[in-house]
Design a protein around this motif. Structure first.
Motif, mmCIF file in Angstrom:
data_model
loop_
_atom_site.group_PDB
_atom_site.id
_atom_site.type_symbol
_atom_site.label_atom_id
_atom_site.label_comp_id
_atom_site.label_asym_id
_atom_site.label_seq_id
_atom_site.Cartn_x
_atom_site.Cartn_y
_atom_site.Cartn_z
ATOM 1 N N LEU B 34 0.846 -1.339 0.096
ATOM 2 C CA LEU B 34 0.224 -0.014 0.093
ATOM 3 C C LEU B 34 0.734 1.297 0.006
ATOM 4 O O LEU B 34 0.478 2.372 -0.601
ATOM 5 C CB LEU B 34 -0.935 0.143 1.079
ATOM 6 N N THR B 35 1.986 1.306 0.520
ATOM 7 C CA THR B 35 2.907 2.377 0.928
ATOM 8 C C THR B 35 4.149 2.455 0.014
ATOM 9 O O THR B 35 4.815 3.269 -0.096
ATOM 10 C CB THR B 35 3.115 2.741 2.385
ATOM 11 N N GLY B 36 4.812 1.320 -0.183
ATOM 12 C CA GLY B 36 6.069 1.025 -0.774
ATOM 13 C C GLY B 36 6.907 0.895 0.235
ATOM 14 O O GLY B 36 8.185 0.635 -0.168
ATOM 15 N N SER B 42 2.696 -2.250 6.946
ATOM 16 C CA SER B 42 2.301 -2.287 5.266
ATOM 17 C C SER B 42 2.776 -3.226 4.641
ATOM 18 O O SER B 42 2.644 -3.394 3.489
ATOM 19 C CB SER B 42 3.119 -0.906 4.751
ATOM 20 N N THR B 52 -5.721 -2.961 -0.338
ATOM 21 C CA THR B 52 -4.910 -2.127 -1.288
ATOM 22 C C THR B 52 -5.576 -1.623 -2.692
ATOM 23 O O THR B 52 -6.587 -2.170 -2.737
ATOM 24 C CB THR B 52 -3.555 -2.671 -1.565
ATOM 25 N N LYS B 107 -4.170 5.093 4.171
ATOM 26 C CA LYS B 107 -3.290 5.007 3.097
ATOM 27 C C LYS B 107 -4.033 4.511 1.793
ATOM 28 O O LYS B 107 -3.651 4.756 0.561
ATOM 29 C CB LYS B 107 -2.319 3.725 3.306
ATOM 30 N N ALA B 108 -5.158 3.706 1.779
ATOM 31 C CA ALA B 108 -5.753 3.128 0.596
ATOM 32 C C ALA B 108 -6.299 4.534 -0.092
ATOM 33 O O ALA B 108 -6.194 4.401 -1.302
ATOM 34 C CB ALA B 108 -6.884 2.286 0.907
ATOM 35 N N GLN B 110 -5.395 7.673 0.056
ATOM 36 C CA GLN B 110 -3.984 8.387 -0.522
ATOM 37 C C GLN B 110 -3.570 7.574 -1.858
ATOM 38 O O GLN B 110 -3.212 8.300 -2.958
ATOM 39 C CB GLN B 110 -2.985 8.110 0.634
ATOM 40 N N ARG B 111 -3.570 6.216 -2.038
ATOM 41 C CA ARG B 111 -3.168 5.679 -2.947
ATOM 42 C C ARG B 111 -4.297 5.861 -4.354
ATOM 43 O O ARG B 111 -3.939 6.172 -5.095
ATOM 44 C CB ARG B 111 -3.068 4.048 -2.556
ATOM 45 N N LYS B 114 -3.636 9.303 -5.605
ATOM 46 C CA LYS B 114 -2.242 9.268 -6.535
ATOM 47 C C LYS B 114 -2.739 8.550 -7.706
ATOM 48 O O LYS B 114 -2.206 9.079 -8.743
ATOM 49 C CB LYS B 114 -1.252 8.472 -5.633
ATOM 50 N N MET B 115 -3.309 7.454 -7.795
ATOM 51 C CA MET B 115 -3.375 6.665 -8.770
ATOM 52 C C MET B 115 -4.491 7.367 -9.855
ATOM 53 O O MET B 115 -4.513 7.383 -11.169
ATOM 54 C CB MET B 115 -4.094 5.305 -8.698
#
Lengths: 301, 318
Positions: B34-36, B42, B52, B107-108, B110-111, B114-115
């Motif tokens: 999820l965060t890298g 994570s 995720t 975090k989901a 946020q992802r 970003k996507m």
């Protein structure tokens, strides 16, 4: 006259070349004798002599096929109505935007500088990073009728794209042999008068379309007082642009020309329907291919 | 049975094929991360409950796994397609991850943001026309260049343009611009010619000037010549022979250079007239021509010098 061997060519190189030389001498003698005889005949018969044969040129042996179409008659040419009719009839006064490719240098700017005084009511707009379509759309929104886009590649002028607004067509030309005004000997300075336009040798349907498109860059009411003339001369699909001032002699039998500049040459690469698009997606009225030019007696314009 | 702590202990302290170590921190290359980052909360392997966001063919999916699915890798992830509408996708996440740890939900989201942004960017780039590189065809360029040269020779541009202009003139395209009345034009020409003749007559008769000319002494004339001389800097002026003449007191290179142009012209005019009067018919004609030339030349200093020589020659004759 094809070279004919009475016997198979000798295999020895020296003998062969001697043989060939002799043969050539004979042919040369025959040719000059024929010429002398013809001249003698002309002298003897005077006006009654058979007419001289016209020299064969590429123009006289031009091929019109299904793709190029036959040259249009005068009536057909006059009957054309298209996107340029309003401009050529004088109802619309063209307003031209000139711009460059992305990241232009002095090479492009020199051309733009030379072109601006030639096209009446033309203006330069910075391209920034707009695509051609975006740029054309914004120009059309401001009421401009044409976009002329000049592009350079490898430090030299390469392409001139002419978009007619608002609905096309778009012509893409190869741009070559640009001579700036300063390089022309004995040139004059152009004045602000609207020039006359000469469109020479645009014969086929496509040719007339291209000619009308180029002609529509200029307003239809020339100011004869300025005695300026802009010429697009098509010869063998090369379109030569020249800009002159003229004066008629007192006897009215000659026109004297003074070049004002610039000079450049265009060669049509594509004529797209609509406003400029990626060549792979575009709908083409004409698309030049490398193979197009193989026959040197076939022309499209 | 899986034990998250045992797995994490192994991956963290021993080997993990997704782990990338840098000087400051560790990253994870697992595609479900999820965060890298490589950390306990994570890690998609060491968490039996995990969620995720995954992109497939420009569509976004919420992937959720739970401990109950762990025994079947094929069904490990529950796939929920997210709406292309960003706000609706957020509510979908909220709905499906209700009562989940705040970290996972946050975090989901946020992802997702970003996507969504990179998908917009991708579409925009696709719309923009791209620069395509094409090969340079040297042979073609060479061929076109030579054909262009031949075409321009065949075009005979200036002749073609001239022909077209004359054609337009004949067809009356220029209206009345070039059709001014011929008789008027001729009249204007005649008047100009008449004026010229009058002036010539004046020169021939020249009564009113005679007296003036006679009144002037030869010395005066000579002095005039002397004065005019030095102006002819670039002429055929011969200073040596000149300085030998009788009026050395004035002449030479050192004379007054402030002599006015008008004076020179006056002199020329008078001289021309006197000579026009003096000569025989032939000479008269010749001199008249000269006189006209002089009259026409404005500030013709070079001509002065010619005169001076002729004056000398004349002096010898008399």
């Amino acid at each position: 006259m094809p070279h004919e061997h009475p016997l198979p060519a000798p295999t020895n190189r020296i003998v062969r070349s001697t043989h060939f030389k002799k043969r050539r001498q004979v042919l040369k003698r025959q040719k000059s004798a024929a010429r002398r005889a013809r001249h003698a005949e002309e002298e003897a018969l005077g006006d009654a002599a058979p007419p001289r044969r016209e020299p064969t040129t590429i123009e006289s042996s031009r091929v019109f096929d299904a793709e190029t179409g036959a040259p249009l008659t005068r009536e057909q040419a006059l009957a054309i109505t298209d996107e340029f009719t309003p401009v050529l009839a004088g109802d619309v006064r063209p307003r031209v935007v000139i711009t460059t490719g992305l990241r232009p240098s002095d090479v492009s700017f020199d051309f733009v500088k030379a072109l601006l005084p030639v096209l009446p009511k033309s203006i330069y707009f910075e391209r920034l990073d707009a695509s051609v379509a975006e740029f054309a759309a914004s120009a059309a929104g401001k009421g401009y009728t044409d976009v002329v886009l000049v592009k350079e590649d490898r430090g030299a002028l390469s392409t001139l794209t002419h978009v007619h607004l608002p609905e096309g067509p778009t012509a893409v030309y190869k741009l070559s042999s640009f001579v700036p005004n300063a390089k022309i000997k004995g040139r004059g300075r152009c004045t602000g008068h609207t020039p006359e336009v000469i469109l020479n040798h645009f014969t086929t349907r496509l040719g007339l379309r291209v000619g009308r498109m180029l002609g529509s860059l200029f307003p239809h009411e020339p100011n004869f007082v300025g005695r300026q003339v802009a010429t697009f001369h098509n010869q063998r699909d090369f379109i030569f642009f020249r800009f002159h001032r003229y004066v008629f002699t007192a006897e009215r039998d000659r026109a004297r020309l003074q070049e004002l500049g610039p000079r450049f040459t265009l060669k049509l690469r594509a004529l797209q329907k609509g406003v400029f698009m990626d060549p792979q997606k575009a709908d083409h009225e004409f698309k030049w291919k490398t193979k197009t030019d193989i026959d040197r007696r076939r022309f499209f314009l | 049975m899986q034990h998250d702590d045992v797995i994490w202990g192994t991956l963290n302290n021993h080997f993990c094929s997704y782990k990338v170590k840098t000087v400051k921190q560790k990253f994870c290359r697992n595609k479900y991360n999820l965060t890298g980052l490589c950390e306990k909360k994570s890690c998609p392997l060491a968490n039996s409950r995990y969620a995720t966001i995954v992109e497939n063919n420009d569509a976004l999916y919420l992937f959720i796994k739970t401990a109950e699915r762990a025994h079947s890798p094929r069904n490990l992830w529950e796939r929920i397609k997210l709406s292309p509408n960003y706000r609706r996708a957020l509510t979908q996440i909220d709905k499906h991850l209700e009562y989940w740890p705040k970290f996972q939900v946050h975090k989901a989201k946020q992802r997702l943001t970003k996507m969504t942004q990179y998908l917009i960017r991708k579409r925009r780039i696709l719309l923009r026309s791209k620069t395509r590189l094409v090969g340079v065809k040297k042979k073609l360029e060479r061929r076109e260049e030579s054909r262009e040269k031949k075409a321009i020779t065949a075009a005979k541009l200036e002749t073609a343009i001239e022909k077209e202009l004359l054609e337009r003139l004949r067809s009356g395209a220029y209206g009345d611009i070039y059709n001014f009345a011929q008789d008027h034009y001729e009249k204007v020409l005649e008047t100009e010619i008449g004026e010229e003749e009058e002036m010539e007559e004046e020169l021939e008769s020249g009564d009113e000037y005679e007296a003036e000319i006679e009144a002037e002494s030869d010395d005066e004339l000579d002095r005039d010549i002397e004065e005019a001389g030095p102006l002819a800097v670039s002429g055929d002026f011969d200073f040596d022979s000149h300085s030998d003449s009788e009026d050395d007191d004035i002449g030479g290179a050192g004379v007054d250079r402030d002599i006015g142009q008008d004076e020179v012209k006056d002199y020329v005019r008078k001289r021309a007239r006197s000579r026009a009067k003096a000569g025989s018919d032939d000479a008269l004609e010749k001199k008249r021509r000269k006189g006209r030339r002089l009259r026409n030349s404005r500030g013709g200093v070079r001509v002065e010098v010619e005169y001076e020589r002729e004056a000398d020659a004349e002096a010898q004759d008399h």
